[in-house]
Design a protein around this motif. Structure first.
Motif, PDB file in Angstrom:
ATOM      1  N   SER A  26      20.821 -30.688   1.680  1.00 57.28           N
ATOM      2  CA  SER A  26      20.246 -30.549   3.020  1.00 57.28           C
ATOM      3  C   SER A  26      19.960 -31.983   3.497  1.00 57.28           C
ATOM      4  CB  SER A  26      18.994 -29.692   2.918  1.00 57.28           C
ATOM      5  OG  SER A  26      18.390 -29.561   4.161  1.00 57.28           O
ATOM      6  N   ALA A  27      18.743 -32.258   3.949  1.00 52.77           N
ATOM      7  CA  ALA A  27      18.386 -33.646   4.243  1.00 52.77           C
ATOM      8  C   ALA A  27      18.405 -34.425   2.934  1.00 52.77           C
ATOM      9  CB  ALA A  27      17.013 -33.702   4.883  1.00 52.77           C
ATOM     10  N   ASP A  28      17.953 -33.753   1.863  1.00 53.28           N
ATOM     11  CA  ASP A  28      18.025 -34.286   0.499  1.00 53.28           C
ATOM     12  C   ASP A  28      18.704 -33.233  -0.352  1.00 53.28           C
ATOM     13  OD1 ASP A  28      16.458 -36.728   0.846  1.00 53.28           O
ATOM     14  OD2 ASP A  28      14.798 -35.342   1.253  1.00 53.28           O
ATOM     15  N   LYS A  29      18.911 -33.581  -1.620  1.00 55.81           N
ATOM     16  CA  LYS A  29      19.476 -32.597  -2.543  1.00 55.81           C
ATOM     17  C   LYS A  29      18.386 -31.569  -2.840  1.00 55.81           C
ATOM     18  CE  LYS A  29      21.937 -31.987  -6.808  1.00 55.81           C
ATOM     19  NZ  LYS A  29      22.118 -32.413  -8.187  1.00 55.81           N
ATOM     20  N   ILE A  30      18.738 -30.303  -2.759  1.00 52.77           N
ATOM     21  CA  ILE A  30      17.767 -29.257  -3.107  1.00 52.77           C
ATOM     22  C   ILE A  30      18.371 -28.385  -4.197  1.00 52.77           C
ATOM     23  CG2 ILE A  30      16.546 -29.200  -0.900  1.00 52.77           C
ATOM     24  CD1 ILE A  30      18.241 -26.787  -0.105  1.00 52.77           C
ATOM     25  N   SER A  31      17.510 -27.865  -5.054  1.00 52.79           N
ATOM     26  CA  SER A  31      17.986 -27.087  -6.192  1.00 52.79           C
ATOM     27  C   SER A  31      16.869 -26.153  -6.656  1.00 52.79           C
ATOM     28  CB  SER A  31      18.390 -28.047  -7.314  1.00 52.79           C
ATOM     29  OG  SER A  31      18.905 -27.323  -8.400  1.00 52.79           O
ATOM     30  N   ASN A  32      17.255 -24.999  -7.148  1.00 56.64           N
ATOM     31  CA  ASN A  32      16.259 -24.079  -7.715  1.00 56.64           C
ATOM     32  C   ASN A  32      16.919 -23.340  -8.869  1.00 56.64           C
ATOM     33  OD1 ASN A  32      13.989 -22.550  -8.167  1.00 56.64           O
ATOM     34  ND2 ASN A  32      13.742 -21.927  -6.031  1.00 56.64           N
ATOM     35  N   VAL A  33      16.146 -23.104  -9.907  1.00 50.77           N
ATOM     36  CA  VAL A  33      16.649 -22.379 -11.078  1.00 50.77           C
ATOM     37  C   VAL A  33      15.936 -21.033 -11.129  1.00 50.77           C
ATOM     38  CG1 VAL A  33      16.947 -22.388 -13.581  1.00 50.77           C
ATOM     39  CG2 VAL A  33      17.033 -24.546 -12.304  1.00 50.77           C
ATOM     40  N   PHE A  34      16.713 -19.963 -11.153  1.00 48.00           N
ATOM     41  CA  PHE A  34      16.145 -18.607 -11.182  1.00 48.00           C
ATOM     42  C   PHE A  34      16.437 -17.989 -12.546  1.00 48.00           C
ATOM     43  CE2 PHE A  34      17.285 -19.686  -6.847  1.00 48.00           C
ATOM     44  CZ  PHE A  34      16.149 -19.355  -6.133  1.00 48.00           C
ATOM     45  N   ALA A  35      15.403 -17.498 -13.177  1.00 44.33           N
ATOM     46  CA  ALA A  35      15.576 -16.819 -14.469  1.00 44.33           C
ATOM     47  C   ALA A  35      15.879 -15.341 -14.191  1.00 44.33           C
ATOM     48  CB  ALA A  35      14.317 -16.960 -15.308  1.00 44.33           C
ATOM     49  N   ILE A  36      17.068 -14.901 -14.584  1.00 45.98           N
ATOM     50  CA  ILE A  36      17.475 -13.505 -14.324  1.00 45.98           C
ATOM     51  C   ILE A  36      17.323 -12.703 -15.627  1.00 45.98           C
ATOM     52  CG2 ILE A  36      19.312 -12.039 -13.389  1.00 45.98           C
ATOM     53  CD1 ILE A  36      18.695 -14.317 -11.468  1.00 45.98           C
ATOM     54  N   PRO A  37      16.480 -11.715 -15.644  1.00 51.32           N
ATOM     55  CA  PRO A  37      16.315 -10.903 -16.862  1.00 51.32           C
ATOM     56  C   PRO A  37      17.605 -10.149 -17.228  1.00 51.32           C
ATOM     57  CG  PRO A  37      14.520 -10.495 -15.310  1.00 51.32           C
ATOM     58  CD  PRO A  37      15.576 -11.252 -14.579  1.00 51.32           C
ATOM     59  N   ILE A  38      17.856 -10.043 -18.521  1.00 50.85           N
ATOM     60  CA  ILE A  38      18.969  -9.201 -18.989  1.00 50.85           C
ATOM     61  C   ILE A  38      18.328  -7.919 -19.535  1.00 50.85           C
ATOM     62  CG2 ILE A  38      20.869  -8.991 -20.630  1.00 50.85           C
ATOM     63  CD1 ILE A  38      21.228 -12.027 -20.444  1.00 50.85           C
ATOM     64  N   LEU A  39      18.662  -6.835 -18.900  1.00 47.44           N
ATOM     65  CA  LEU A  39      17.999  -5.551 -19.194  1.00 47.44           C
ATOM     66  C   LEU A  39      18.755  -4.800 -20.279  1.00 47.44           C
ATOM     67  CD1 LEU A  39      17.557  -4.543 -15.431  1.00 47.44           C
ATOM     68  CD2 LEU A  39      15.929  -5.796 -16.860  1.00 47.44           C
TER      69      LEU A  39
END
Lengths: 158, 86
Positions: B72-85
């Motif tokens: 975006s204006a800067d680098k953006i990042s997010n880590v999402f933990a996805i449960p394995i059911l």
């Protein structure tokens, strides 16, 4: 015995020549008056308005910010105004600040709370012949651009 | 589209990334999705903000990380933990 006939004829010729010279001078006077008139700058008939540092076309002012505008006489070689230009706006959320050195230049600041899509900037003056000239320019109010994204969200499913 | 609840081992589901705030200006680049778990397969869709994630049946991990990044204006990042059911 003096020849009066010859003398009279010579005087008449001189008078005639003087008349011709006088007529020539009169014609030169008329030509000079025409030339002077042609050299005089024409009176201003209208105003043109340009925006910003680059003196370009009017693009608008972003809400919450300001920019300056410069009025120009039409035609460009018009004689100086007797009075003006005077700038005015009717939008109470637009503030005009005259330039301290250039009376043809004004800064328009649009308040951040202004929800109008445009404002009218009126320029008035009196031209070299004493006639009032006026032009109202519509200046777009530009909405602030959306902010840059700062994060991601995630959702699941169709 | 709803909250992230997880994926059952041996199945797949669709995930959609969105910008915060939602009325943000478009990204200069991205988003890019990435998973490091070798038991999770990531498939692109025609929508660059959507991916299909498939979890292998033999996966034993309780969850996996899905990283979404972009510029975006800067680098953006997010880590999402996805449960394995199971």
């Amino acid at each position: 015995m003096p020849d009066h006939g010859h003398e009279e004829h010579g005087e008449r010729a001189e008078v005639h020549q003087l008349w011709r010279i006088a007529e020539g001078i009169e014609k030169i006077e008329k030509h000079l008056a025409c030339i002077c008139k042609a050299l005089q700058p024409p009176p201003a008939t209208d105003f043109q308005l340009i925006q910003g540092e680059k003196m370009g076309a009017i693009t608008g002012v972003q809400v919450g910010s300001s920019d300056f505008f410069t009025a120009l006489l039409v035609p460009a070689n018009a004689a100086p105004l007797q009075s003006g230009p005077v700038f005015s706006v009717t939008d109470s959320l637009v503030t005009l600040t005259p330039d301290s050195t250039n009376t043809f230049k004004v800064t328009a600041a649009v308040d951040a709370s202004d929800t109008n899509l445009s404002f009218d900037l009126k320029v008035d003056g009196v031209n070299s012949l004493g006639a009032a000239i006026s032009h109202t320019f519509t200046i777009p109010i530009l909405q602030a651009p959306p902010p840059a994204a700062v994060d991601f969200d995630l959702s699941q499913g169709a | 589209m709803g909250k992230v609840t997880g994926i059952s081992a041996g199945s797949s589901d669709l995930f959609t990334a969105s910008l915060v705030p939602f009325y943000s200006s478009p990204l200069h680049s991205g988003p890019v999705f990435r998973v490091t778990d070798p038991h999770v397969k990531l498939s692109k869709t025609s929508d660059p903000f959507r991916v299909i994630l498939t979890v292998a049946e033999n996966s034993t991990a309780p969850s996996f990380d899905l990283t979404v990044s972009g510029h975006s204006a800067d680098k953006i990042s997010n880590v999402f933990a996805i449960p394995i059911l199971r």
